[in-house]
Design a protein around this motif. Structure first.
Motif, PDB file in Angstrom:
ATOM      1  N   GLU A  80       0.831  -1.202   0.000  1.00 19.21           N
ATOM      2  CA  GLU A  80       0.000   0.000   0.000  1.00 19.21           C
ATOM      3  C   GLU A  80       0.865   1.251   0.000  1.00 19.21           C
ATOM      4  O   GLU A  80       0.557   2.236  -0.676  1.00 19.21           O
ATOM      5  N   SER A  81       1.945   1.204   0.754  1.00 16.65           N
ATOM      6  CA  SER A  81       2.853   2.348   0.797  1.00 16.65           C
ATOM      7  C   SER A  81       3.478   2.593  -0.579  1.00 16.65           C
ATOM      8  O   SER A  81       3.613   3.739  -1.023  1.00 16.65           O
ATOM      9  N   LEU A  82       3.841   1.512  -1.254  1.00 17.88           N
ATOM     10  CA  LEU A  82       4.434   1.641  -2.583  1.00 17.88           C
ATOM     11  C   LEU A  82       3.416   2.155  -3.599  1.00 17.88           C
ATOM     12  O   LEU A  82       3.754   2.948  -4.482  1.00 17.88           O
ATOM     13  N   SER A  83       2.172   1.713  -3.461  1.00 20.26           N
ATOM     14  CA  SER A  83       1.150   2.117  -4.429  1.00 20.26           C
ATOM     15  C   SER A  83       0.706   3.554  -4.219  1.00 20.26           C
ATOM     16  O   SER A  83       0.261   4.223  -5.152  1.00 20.26           O
ATOM     17  N   GLY A  84       0.823   4.036  -2.984  1.00 22.36           N
ATOM     18  CA  GLY A  84       0.366   5.386  -2.682  1.00 22.36           C
ATOM     19  C   GLY A  84      -1.100   5.448  -2.319  1.00 22.36           C
ATOM     20  O   GLY A  84      -1.637   6.522  -2.055  1.00 22.36           O
ATOM     21  N   TYR A  85      -1.768   4.285  -2.310  1.00 26.32           N
ATOM     22  CA  TYR A  85      -3.190   4.198  -1.972  1.00 26.32           C
ATOM     23  C   TYR A  85      -3.404   3.045  -0.998  1.00 26.32           C
ATOM     24  O   TYR A  85      -2.504   2.230  -0.766  1.00 26.32           O
ATOM     25  N   LYS A  86      -4.610   2.968  -0.459  1.00 29.78           N
ATOM     26  CA  LYS A  86      -4.951   1.881   0.455  1.00 29.78           C
ATOM     27  C   LYS A  86      -5.433   0.649  -0.317  1.00 29.78           C
ATOM     28  O   LYS A  86      -6.279  -0.106   0.168  1.00 29.78           O
ATOM     29  N   TYR A  87      -4.909   0.462  -1.499  1.00 30.87           N
ATOM     30  CA  TYR A  87      -5.170  -0.726  -2.304  1.00 30.87           C
ATOM     31  C   TYR A  87      -4.043  -0.842  -3.314  1.00 30.87           C
ATOM     32  O   TYR A  87      -3.251   0.091  -3.510  1.00 30.87           O
ATOM     33  N   TYR A  88      -3.952  -1.985  -3.978  1.00 35.31           N
ATOM     34  CA  TYR A  88      -2.895  -2.214  -4.959  1.00 35.31           C
ATOM     35  C   TYR A  88      -3.295  -3.396  -5.835  1.00 35.31           C
ATOM     36  O   TYR A  88      -4.315  -4.067  -5.580  1.00 35.31           O
ATOM     37  N   LYS A 258     -17.395   3.201  -2.050  1.00 35.06           N
ATOM     38  CA  LYS A 258     -16.151   2.747  -1.446  1.00 35.06           C
ATOM     39  C   LYS A 258     -14.973   2.956  -2.389  1.00 35.06           C
ATOM     40  O   LYS A 258     -13.882   3.350  -1.969  1.00 35.06           O
ATOM     41  N   ALA A 259     -15.215   2.712  -3.685  1.00 35.04           N
ATOM     42  CA  ALA A 259     -14.162   2.948  -4.673  1.00 35.04           C
ATOM     43  C   ALA A 259     -13.769   4.417  -4.703  1.00 35.04           C
ATOM     44  O   ALA A 259     -12.578   4.759  -4.768  1.00 35.04           O
ATOM     45  N   ASP A 260     -14.752   5.298  -4.642  1.00 32.08           N
ATOM     46  CA  ASP A 260     -14.466   6.727  -4.651  1.00 32.08           C
ATOM     47  C   ASP A 260     -13.681   7.133  -3.411  1.00 32.08           C
ATOM     48  O   ASP A 260     -12.779   7.968  -3.479  1.00 32.08           O
ATOM     49  N   MET A 261     -14.013   6.540  -2.260  1.00 32.65           N
ATOM     50  CA  MET A 261     -13.266   6.818  -1.030  1.00 32.65           C
ATOM     51  C   MET A 261     -11.806   6.393  -1.189  1.00 32.65           C
ATOM     52  O   MET A 261     -10.889   7.102  -0.754  1.00 32.65           O
ATOM     53  N   LEU A 262     -11.581   5.247  -1.806  1.00 34.10           N
ATOM     54  CA  LEU A 262     -10.212   4.776  -2.028  1.00 34.10           C
ATOM     55  C   LEU A 262      -9.433   5.739  -2.911  1.00 34.10           C
ATOM     56  O   LEU A 262      -8.277   6.082  -2.616  1.00 34.10           O
ATOM     57  N   ILE A 263     -10.056   6.161  -3.997  1.00 37.86           N
ATOM     58  CA  ILE A 263      -9.386   7.049  -4.943  1.00 37.86           C
ATOM     59  C   ILE A 263      -9.039   8.382  -4.280  1.00 37.86           C
ATOM     60  O   ILE A 263      -7.967   8.949  -4.518  1.00 37.86           O
ATOM     61  N   ARG A 264      -9.941   8.899  -3.467  1.00 36.64           N
ATOM     62  CA  ARG A 264      -9.707  10.183  -2.809  1.00 36.64           C
ATOM     63  C   ARG A 264      -8.836  10.043  -1.564  1.00 36.64           C
ATOM     64  O   ARG A 264      -8.622  10.994  -0.830  1.00 36.64           O
ATOM     65  N   GLN A 265      -8.334   8.818  -1.320  1.00 33.95           N
ATOM     66  CA  GLN A 265      -7.457   8.508  -0.206  1.00 33.95           C
ATOM     67  C   GLN A 265      -8.095   8.811   1.151  1.00 33.95           C
ATOM     68  O   GLN A 265      -7.430   9.216   2.101  1.00 33.95           O
ATOM     69  N   GLU A 266      -9.403   8.598   1.202  1.00 26.93           N
ATOM     70  CA  GLU A 266     -10.092   8.610   2.487  1.00 26.93           C
ATOM     71  C   GLU A 266      -9.949   7.223   3.113  1.00 26.93           C
ATOM     72  O   GLU A 266      -9.484   6.286   2.468  1.00 26.93           O
ATOM     73  N   ASN A 267     -10.376   7.087   4.365  1.00 19.75           N
ATOM     74  CA  ASN A 267     -10.376   5.777   5.009  1.00 19.75           C
ATOM     75  C   ASN A 267     -11.614   5.025   4.537  1.00 19.75           C
ATOM     76  O   ASN A 267     -12.697   5.200   5.090  1.00 19.75           O
ATOM     77  N   SER A 268     -11.463   4.187   3.529  1.00 18.22           N
ATOM     78  CA  SER A 268     -12.611   3.495   2.943  1.00 18.22           C
ATOM     79  C   SER A 268     -13.223   2.479   3.896  1.00 18.22           C
ATOM     80  O   SER A 268     -14.358   2.040   3.689  1.00 18.22           O
ATOM     81  N   ASP A 269     -12.489   2.104   4.942  1.00 15.35           N
ATOM     82  CA  ASP A 269     -13.051   1.183   5.933  1.00 15.35           C
ATOM     83  C   ASP A 269     -14.178   1.840   6.715  1.00 15.35           C
ATOM     84  O   ASP A 269     -14.964   1.151   7.375  1.00 15.35           O
ATOM     85  N   ASN A 270     -14.260   3.154   6.660  1.00 16.13           N
ATOM     86  CA  ASN A 270     -15.346   3.881   7.319  1.00 16.13           C
ATOM     87  C   ASN A 270     -16.567   4.049   6.422  1.00 16.13           C
ATOM     88  O   ASN A 270     -17.506   4.751   6.779  1.00 16.13           O
TER      89      ASN A 270
END
Length: 318
Positions: A80-88, A258-270
């Motif tokens: 995740e750190s390498l990708s820059g997002y909370k997904y990869y 949830k996808a939009d939250m991921l893209i905007r680098q929000e905490n999508s788990d919320n």
């Protein structure tokens, strides 16, 4: 500090999305014959989400793949750190290079999908997309659909979150017909007015520098109210830490939100898949600063049994 004299006023939508949405609509037409028109959305919406998710990973994709290839046990936090997002995505495939091997498009596309990390898998399952891959392959449409979406530029540098929100909403509107559209989204112009009214009467102490502001939408749809609320607050004071929380009962709109939250680098788990009226409160331990929602008044909220439960609850509180 907040200066109420500088409140941003409600603005009419000036975002032009006609070209992008028309292109997506033209892709839907390639499904004619293999799908009924009311089923186009089962393919187009997940592919649109995938194209957006992949575009955000473009600059870091190769580094994540090489790291995972060298050590498949690499912790997800590192990837995740390498990708820059909370997904990869650990697959070697992209929508573009999947086209290099048309004879194995189904096998390779499934490998590409399974390469996404857990949060994206949750989205794909919510959108029931794995069920459609087989249908697309059998009908001979999978290669053509992948090709069309590989040509769509949805990178965050080209399409910001505001424009993406309008695109999501317009595509959903076109595929949902009038009786369903309101259950998926609220027009951003309406949201803008609601947020203006909500925050105009707020205590200015809430917006102090470095203050944490928590916002809940318990009928979140695709997350438009949450995104607009945060944008508005950051215009008032960009030193405020805004945290967003959402609940959505419809699986499809939950997946998009949830996808939009991921893209905007929000905490999508919320952003959770939950029925606000029936399920336990997933945020019961969190005190929210603002609650904003547009409940689906045109939809059934659970039928006769739920109506009876609400009636009993009201009688107990009187």
């Amino acid at each position: 500090m907040l200066n109420k004299e500088k409140f941003p006023i409600f603005q009419k939508n000036g975002v032009n999305i006609s070209n992008e949405v028309s292109l997506v609509w033209s892709i839907a037409n390639t499904l004619r014959g293999a799908y009924r028109a009311d089923k186009y959305r089962d393919v187009i919406i997940p592919m649109f989400v995938l194209a957006r998710l992949e575009a955000a990973l473009k600059d870091t994709k190769e580094k994540v793949y090489e790291t995972y290839k060298e050590n498949p046990s690499t912790p997800k936090q590192v990837l995740e750190s390498l990708s820059g997002y909370k997904y990869y995505n650990t697959s070697r495939f992209t929508l573009k290079n999947l086209l290099d091997d048309p004879d194995n498009i189904k096998t390779n596309f499934e490998s590409y999908l399974y390469g996404y990390s857990e949060r994206v898998q949750d989205i794909l399952k919510s959108l029931k997309f794995y069920q459609e891959v087989e249908n697309l392959a059998k009908s001979g449409r999978l290669y053509g659909v992948v090709k069309k979406f590989s040509e769509l530029d949805l990178s965050p540098s080209t399409v910001d979150s505001i424009k993406m929100g309008y695109m999501f909403e317009d595509i959903i509107r076109r595929f949902s017909e009038n009786e369903e559209a309101g259950s998926h989204y609220t027009p951003r112009e309406v949201i803008g007015l609601m947020v203006n009214l909500l925050l105009a009467g707020a205590n200015t102490d809430v917006f102090q520098d470095n203050k944490e502001v928590k916002i809940l939408d318990m009928a979140a749809g695709t997350g438009g109210m949450l995104a607009t609320s945060k944008s508005y607050i950051e215009q008032l004071n960009n030193k405020v830490n805004v945290r967003l929380f959402g609940q959505e009962v419809l699986a499809e709109t939950y997946g998009i939100g949830k996808a939009d939250m991921l893209i905007r680098q929000e905490n999508s788990d919320n952003f959770v898949h939950s029925d606000t009226l029936k399920d336990a409160d997933p945020f019961s331990q969190i005190k929210m600063n603002f609650v904003i929602a547009n409940p689906p008044f045109g939809q059934s909220w659970g039928g006769r049994m739920l109506t009876m439960e609400l009636k009993m609850l009201l009688e107990m509180t009187i």
